[in-house]
Motif scaffolding. Sequence first.
Motif, PDB file in Angstrom:
ATOM      1  N   GLU A 118       0.833  -1.298   0.056  1.00  0.00           N
ATOM      2  CA  GLU A 118       0.065  -0.029   0.188  1.00  0.00           C
ATOM      3  C   GLU A 118       0.971   1.375   0.031  1.00  0.00           C
ATOM      4  N   ARG A 119       1.783   1.344   0.856  1.00  0.00           N
ATOM      5  CA  ARG A 119       2.656   2.585   0.819  1.00  0.00           C
ATOM      6  C   ARG A 119       3.443   2.700  -0.104  1.00  0.00           C
ATOM      7  N   ILE A 120       3.956   1.802  -1.007  1.00  0.00           N
ATOM      8  CA  ILE A 120       4.893   1.777  -2.208  1.00  0.00           C
ATOM      9  C   ILE A 120       4.002   2.463  -3.329  1.00  0.00           C
ATOM     10  N   ILE A 121       2.776   1.548  -3.533  1.00  0.00           N
ATOM     11  CA  ILE A 121       1.825   2.042  -4.643  1.00  0.00           C
ATOM     12  C   ILE A 121       1.417   3.493  -4.361  1.00  0.00           C
ATOM     13  N   LYS A 122       0.909   3.869  -3.186  1.00  0.00           N
ATOM     14  CA  LYS A 122       0.475   5.175  -2.845  1.00  0.00           C
ATOM     15  C   LYS A 122       1.413   6.384  -3.374  1.00  0.00           C
ATOM     16  N   THR A 123       2.770   5.966  -3.226  1.00  0.00           N
ATOM     17  CA  THR A 123       3.826   6.909  -3.402  1.00  0.00           C
ATOM     18  C   THR A 123       3.904   7.033  -4.838  1.00  0.00           C
ATOM     19  N   VAL A 124       4.049   5.852  -5.399  1.00  0.00           N
ATOM     20  CA  VAL A 124       4.324   6.121  -7.188  1.00  0.00           C
ATOM     21  C   VAL A 124       3.028   6.582  -7.959  1.00  0.00           C
ATOM     22  N   TYR A 125       1.881   5.942  -7.557  1.00  0.00           N
ATOM     23  CA  TYR A 125       0.745   6.186  -8.454  1.00  0.00           C
ATOM     24  C   TYR A 125      -0.023   7.469  -7.988  1.00  0.00           C
ATOM     25  N   GLY A 126       0.109   7.818  -6.734  1.00  0.00           N
ATOM     26  CA  GLY A 126      -0.654   8.815  -6.055  1.00  0.00           C
ATOM     27  C   GLY A 126      -2.025   8.654  -5.777  1.00  0.00           C
ATOM     28  N   THR A 127      -2.442   7.399  -5.556  1.00  0.00           N
ATOM     29  CA  THR A 127      -3.765   7.044  -5.065  1.00  0.00           C
ATOM     30  C   THR A 127      -3.545   5.906  -3.943  1.00  0.00           C
ATOM     31  N   GLN A 128      -4.713   5.942  -3.364  1.00  0.00           N
ATOM     32  CA  GLN A 128      -4.462   5.114  -1.942  1.00  0.00           C
ATOM     33  C   GLN A 128      -5.259   3.640  -2.502  1.00  0.00           C
TER      34      GLN A 128
END
Length: 262
Positions: A232-242
């Motif tokens: 979750e943390r990595i995907i949020k940082t890269v894609y800008g979505t939760q």
Amino acid sequence: MIVAKNLSKKYNSKEVLQPLDLTIEPNEIVGIIGPNGCGKSTLMKLLSGAEKPTSGTVQIKGKLLKKYKTKDLAKILAVLQQEGIPPVGFTVREMIEMGRYPYQNWLGDEVNMEANWEYDIAYEIMERLHIDHLENEVINHLSGGEKQRIALGQVLAQEPEILMLDEPTTYLDIGHQLQMMELIRKWQKKSQHTVVVILHDLNLASMYCTRLILMKDGRIQKIGSPEEVVQERIIKTVYGTQPIVIEHPRQLMAPQIILDRL
């Protein structure tokens, strides 16, 4: 199988791929993921030799990519572009047989031709991809899913040790997406060769890839197993979505991602 060192790419003064090092091992299915414009396709073009890097080198099986002759490289590496095959008036058989060009002389005959060699390979591939019943059909009249399987069959006819695919599930519905990825995985398991695939769907990437390369702004952000990358943390940082990441209910150790609107 593939080693890239200090690999980068500039178009004019714009740096679209910042210097990176990368190793891809034999018998892997490596997924390249990341937002639009992050450098995924550029990276694949450099690894396949379709474009020359601004800096750095690529080695295939211990030999510099630039040292390969075109036909010799085509016996090792095949690329399925996002566009697939053009709407030309060839039959399915003819399109599959075009993949045999690395093994043909200037007359179009197999150099090491055994009895009915070319025919047997083409038909075996059509059977494997479940398109043998379309053998004599003109591709213009076929569906998008059928054309995508034909495009895959054409590159498999090269008998590559490395298969690169740029978004092979684009324009396909969910059923055909799964079917395409299953065909790719079955080929990889049977041949024990290497697959490098660009995917937008993080769920497909998690289910079918043994390792993921996550990119953003021309840089590699994370390399690892789906469990290590799809967090979750990595995907949020890269894609800008939760996102919400859960374990896939039918496939152990494969994370499944759900995007949260909040």
